[in-house]
Design an enzyme around this catalytic site. Structure first.
Site, mmCIF file in Angstrom:
data_model
loop_
_atom_site.group_PDB
_atom_site.id
_atom_site.type_symbol
_atom_site.label_atom_id
_atom_site.label_comp_id
_atom_site.label_asym_id
_atom_site.label_seq_id
_atom_site.Cartn_x
_atom_site.Cartn_y
_atom_site.Cartn_z
ATOM 1 N N LYS A 96 33.976 53.087 40.116
ATOM 2 C CA LYS A 96 34.741 54.298 39.818
ATOM 3 C C LYS A 96 33.934 55.206 38.873
ATOM 4 C CE LYS A 96 39.169 51.878 40.407
ATOM 5 N NZ LYS A 96 40.419 51.438 39.726
ATOM 6 N N THR A 109 43.259 43.584 36.529
ATOM 7 C CA THR A 109 43.313 45.054 36.466
ATOM 8 C C THR A 109 43.052 45.608 35.069
ATOM 9 O OG1 THR A 109 44.936 44.950 38.264
ATOM 10 C CG2 THR A 109 44.744 47.046 37.093
ATOM 11 N N GLU A 139 40.312 50.541 54.288
ATOM 12 C CA GLU A 139 39.457 51.218 53.305
ATOM 13 C C GLU A 139 38.023 51.397 53.823
ATOM 14 O OE1 GLU A 139 42.031 49.633 49.441
ATOM 15 O OE2 GLU A 139 40.043 48.794 49.802
ATOM 16 N N ARG A 190 35.406 43.573 34.801
ATOM 17 C CA ARG A 190 36.362 44.253 33.922
ATOM 18 C C ARG A 190 36.473 43.534 32.570
ATOM 19 N NH1 ARG A 190 40.863 45.135 38.678
ATOM 20 N NH2 ARG A 190 40.157 47.168 39.473
ATOM 21 N N ARG A 227 37.182 40.017 44.403
ATOM 22 C CA ARG A 227 38.263 40.211 43.424
ATOM 23 C C ARG A 227 38.015 39.332 42.184
ATOM 24 N NH1 ARG A 227 42.362 44.193 44.033
ATOM 25 N NH2 ARG A 227 43.927 42.735 43.284
ATOM 26 N N PHE A 271 51.411 56.539 37.466
ATOM 27 C CA PHE A 271 50.000 56.799 37.157
ATOM 28 C C PHE A 271 49.230 57.418 38.322
ATOM 29 C CE2 PHE A 271 50.376 52.303 38.508
ATOM 30 C CZ PHE A 271 49.501 52.280 39.598
ATOM 31 N N HIS A 280 36.834 49.118 41.975
ATOM 32 C CA HIS A 280 37.896 48.791 42.932
ATOM 33 C C HIS A 280 37.395 47.736 43.914
ATOM 34 C CE1 HIS A 280 40.941 49.249 46.090
ATOM 35 N NE2 HIS A 280 39.915 49.208 46.925
ATOM 36 N N ASN A 334 39.101 51.183 34.606
ATOM 37 C CA ASN A 334 38.771 49.767 34.819
ATOM 38 C C ASN A 334 37.573 49.574 35.749
ATOM 39 O OD1 ASN A 334 39.943 50.313 37.253
ATOM 40 N ND2 ASN A 334 41.569 48.790 37.085
ATOM 41 N N TYR A 356 44.634 55.593 47.881
ATOM 42 C CA TYR A 356 45.650 55.069 46.966
ATOM 43 C C TYR A 356 47.074 55.391 47.439
ATOM 44 C CZ TYR A 356 42.299 53.533 43.422
ATOM 45 O OH TYR A 356 41.313 52.859 42.741
HETATM 46 P P1 IDP Z 1 43.681 46.641 41.187
HETATM 47 O O1 IDP Z 1 42.652 47.744 41.170
HETATM 48 O O2 IDP Z 1 43.336 45.554 40.218
HETATM 49 O O3 IDP Z 1 43.983 46.128 42.565
HETATM 50 P P2 IDP Z 1 46.286 47.986 41.307
HETATM 51 O O4 IDP Z 1 47.521 47.442 40.683
HETATM 52 O O5 IDP Z 1 46.157 47.938 42.806
HETATM 53 O O6 IDP Z 1 45.032 47.280 40.600
HETATM 54 O O7 IDP Z 1 46.158 49.501 40.841
HETATM 55 C C1 IDP Z 1 45.198 50.351 41.425
HETATM 56 C C2 IDP Z 1 44.512 51.125 40.323
HETATM 57 O O8 IDP Z 1 45.454 51.992 39.703
HETATM 58 C C3 IDP Z 1 43.962 50.279 39.182
HETATM 59 O O9 IDP Z 1 42.681 49.716 39.469
HETATM 60 C C4 IDP Z 1 43.900 51.277 38.046
HETATM 61 O O10 IDP Z 1 42.754 52.119 38.168
HETATM 62 C C5 IDP Z 1 45.147 52.118 38.322
HETATM 63 N N1 IDP Z 1 46.285 51.650 37.542
HETATM 64 C C6 IDP Z 1 47.062 50.576 37.811
HETATM 65 N N2 IDP Z 1 48.032 50.444 36.884
HETATM 66 C C7 IDP Z 1 47.852 51.455 36.016
HETATM 67 C C8 IDP Z 1 48.536 51.867 34.829
HETATM 68 O O11 IDP Z 1 49.508 51.265 34.377
HETATM 69 N N3 IDP Z 1 48.056 52.973 34.193
HETATM 70 C C9 IDP Z 1 46.984 53.668 34.652
HETATM 71 N N4 IDP Z 1 46.306 53.322 35.769
HETATM 72 C C10 IDP Z 1 46.733 52.224 36.434
HETATM 73 MG MG MG Z 2 44.947 47.036 44.232
#
Ligand code: IDP
Ligand code: MG
Length: 148
Positions: A9, A91, A126, A102, A85, A57, A115, A112, A49
């Site tokens: 990212k 996350t 994707e 991370r 993963r 968010f 992806h 973070n 997304y």
């Molecule tokens: P992942 O990337 O670990 O699969 P997901 O829950 O699928 O996590 O969320 C997708 C992306 O959305 C996260 O990687 C992060 O960049 C963002 N995200 C998720 N939860 C939050 C939050 O509570 N605040 C801000 N950004 C978030």
């Molecule tokens: Mg995800």
């Protein structure tokens, strides 16, 4: 064999972590079948997304991921989706295990760094979205020494 979509990212690119991140997938034994640096369009990131569209968010996330270059990658290997993963980690970087990307480099749930596809259907969706031109079909010689 599975192929998964992985993306550094904008925070990972801006912080100069692209090389270190790629090294983790490469040295694990995964096969690089697609790689490019792009500033993605809003349409592309919104589609990527779409499952999070109703989340609070979502708008900030789309703004963040379209803010500069990302590094889009495709990695192939046995169980490549779950292996990737695990390389990536939880996350929220503050909670992610040390030794994960991370966990080692991140302090925030929003910023973070990276992806990774979370399942076979998501990966296919994707990869088609980010690599409509297709992927490289090859087998590195070193794979002889990656799988018994
Ligand atoms: P992942 O990337 O670990 O699969 P997901 O829950 O699928 O996590 O969320 C997708 C992306 O959305 C996260 O990687 C992060 O960049 C963002 N995200 C998720 N939860 C939050 C939050 O509570 N605040 C801000 N950004 C978030
Ligand atoms: Mg995800």
């Amino acid at each position: 064999m599975q192929t998964t979509y992985v993306m550094v990212k904008p925070d990972g690119v801006q912080r100069g972590l692209v090389g270190q991140i790629i090294t983790r997938f490469e040295s694990k034994g995964l096969r690089l079948v697609g790689l490019k640096s792009i500033i993605p369009s809003r349409e592309l990131v919104e589609a990527h997304y779409a499952v999070h569209k109703e989340r609070p968010f979502y708008d900030g996330l789309v703004k963040f991921v379209t803010s500069g270059p990302v590094v889009a990658m495709a990695w192939t290997g046995l169980d490549a989706i779950s292996v990737s993963r695990n390389i990536i980690g939880a996350t929220n970087g503050r909670e992610a295990a040390m030794g994960t990307i991370r966990g080692d480099f991140g302090m925030d749930v929003g910023y973070n760094l990276i992806h990774g596809s979370d399942g076979e259907e998501t990966a296919a969706f994707e990869l088609g979205l980010w690599f409509p031109e297709g992927l490289n079909n090859w087998v590195p010689l070193r794979e002889t020494w990656v799988y018994e």
